[in-house]
Design an enzyme around this catalytic site. Sequence first.
Site, short mmCIF file in Angstrom:
data_model
loop_
_atom_site.label_atom_id
_atom_site.label_comp_id
_atom_site.label_asym_id
_atom_site.label_seq_id
_atom_site.Cartn_x
_atom_site.Cartn_y
_atom_site.Cartn_z
N GLU A 49 40.55 87.36 25.40
CA GLU A 49 41.08 88.51 25.72
C GLU A 49 40.16 89.86 25.63
O GLU A 49 40.23 90.67 24.66
CB GLU A 49 42.01 88.53 24.41
CG GLU A 49 43.16 87.51 24.61
CD GLU A 49 43.88 87.52 23.32
OE1 GLU A 49 43.94 88.15 22.60
OE2 GLU A 49 45.06 86.49 23.43
N GLU A 59 47.75 78.30 27.10
CA GLU A 59 48.70 79.03 26.15
C GLU A 59 50.13 79.29 26.79
O GLU A 59 50.84 80.38 26.68
CB GLU A 59 48.20 80.11 25.73
CG GLU A 59 46.74 80.06 25.27
CD GLU A 59 46.25 80.97 24.16
OE1 GLU A 59 46.95 82.13 23.79
OE2 GLU A 59 45.23 81.47 24.43
#
Length: 646
Positions: free
Chosen positions: A350, A467
């Site tokens: 991220e 994810e």
Amino acid sequence: MKQKVSLFLFLCLNVLFPFSGISSFPGDLLVTPDPTPVVTEAESGVAGSGISTLQDGSIRYITAKSNYTGQSGPGDSIRLITYAVTFRDTGYYQLFVRMRVGAGGYDDDSFFAARGFGAKALADGNDWVFINGMAGAGFTQPSDFVEALGEAGSQVWKWVNISLNFFPSSTALKTFYVDSGHLTQTFQIATREDGLAIDKLAFGKADLYYTVEALDNGLAGVEAKPEPIPPYQGPPLAGGSTKFLGNVMASDNIFANYWNQITPGNEGKWGSIASTSDSTKWNWSGLDRIYNYAQQHQLIFKNHTLIWGAQQPSWISALDAATQLKYIETWMRMVGKRYPHMDMIDVVNEPLVSHNPPDGVNGRANYKEALGGNGTTGWDWVIKSFELARKYMPGQTKLILNDYGIINDNTATSIYLTIINLLKNRGLIDGIGVQGHRFELEKASTATLKSNLDRLAATGLPIYISEFDLGNLNNEGTPDDHQQLELYQRIFPVLWEHPGVKGITLWGYLEGEMWQSSCHLVLKTNAWRPAMTWLADYVRRTTGNSPAWITSPGTPTLSQNYPNPVSSSTEIGFTLYKTQKVTLTIYDHLGREVTTLVNGLWSPGNHRVTWKISDLPAGKAGNGLYFYRLVTDDIILSRKMMVLGR
């Protein structure tokens, strides 16, 4: 003659549906026990002035206007609500309550229930049971049996078995008795805390078991809980495929029966391992367990993650940049040495500016400058992270960049490609990670998803969807099987069938173990939700894997139809554990055959059959009670359903 006809009819029905039974023969009257719960809306009683009736969407509920500190009983009538409950049958009953605990948790979760029927003395503690601890109790899943205390938590609508868990155990099943002369009984409860909302009360036969679905819809209880569904025995859904279908480690001990790739959830994050700056005391046990499991079962091991602004050591931000860099190198070196057969790793997670870089913003860890900050490229800190990872990770370990909100956003994809190309030009990146959480994908255009996957694939690097989860829109409400199935059918093929995507990692699959609570695929009972059944069949068909998804011996199961009541059509599900002859037949309330939906040899697996009552003549399937019966080589199973609106 009337008695003989009634008895003949009863005997015929009892052969067909063994749960029917005779409770008494008063003269010519044939009495059949009623296994359905008696459900009462909470707001239908006569309420005191201290009780409010409020609305939550379509749900009307009662709650206290103010808190009360007493624990022996309600004390006065302002908190009292009185019901006249009419029963359809005699016998002993247990009390269930549908409720929602407020944001205050254990400060919002108590009320009083009368000890038995009849008007009670408000100040006599012997007449009341103090019901407390609702914040950690209850059940929400349709298939859950509402028997034990449960653990549904706060701010959800849930059913709690009050009798078995809060009344004295010696009398729990005999507190509420209805005799033939008094089928209408007075019952009272009293509110206590203003954060507790009560929607419904239900009385169910004390010798039967009731699911959430049965209490929600007034369906029959059962005499015995079904035998647990045997755990899935394999093979892995994507076994033999050129792509992997993986997951994060679960507690079921049969992970490798489902998946051929594994990722740690929190266990691989620096913040989980390094609670102290003394690296000799770092705790690797959780990550060791998952890595060893991967090696034992020959699973692809994708570690997660080295550099991330969130969940980093609490002590790292207070250090100077030079010391921070030494610790970063120590961290990477120890990971690389400890896990020599690691297949891939998320090096930076991220990195986008508004996501979770280690820049000290919004409580994030602050060591970005130690890695070079933005520098001349704007992403020097990411480049430095990959340089260190290339230095310390095992030679065969693929280095991955990972982020969320990418392929659903053209602008984010463009920024991501800038970072990827900087890394690619330096020979530092081996794969592109794209997170696939429900909040990224559930409302995304499939055309946008495909277009951005094409842009990423043009780099020549493999793409890994990480994810991945889908469930309810906004993750709101009780898990919705049909909504989850529709999302899987719409979105998963776009990702799985893209030639640039080489693997998908789901972010959990077991009920109660999901970050997004509505996204589980497998219930605690081992039963599959419809999306899991579809996913298994879809991956099997696209990979050419064996169709024998369920290979362990077991007893067939028959699910409650959905929707129920039925207006035009409904689906009936059943599970088989071996190939066998199967019939599935619908009967009316008199035991007359309406139609046969299934009659033939069926293979193992989870099956769903649609009954379209709209295709039948009106006189053949009118409103009322119906039964459906599954007959196999091993067992005969029956269930009830209601038809309305014909």
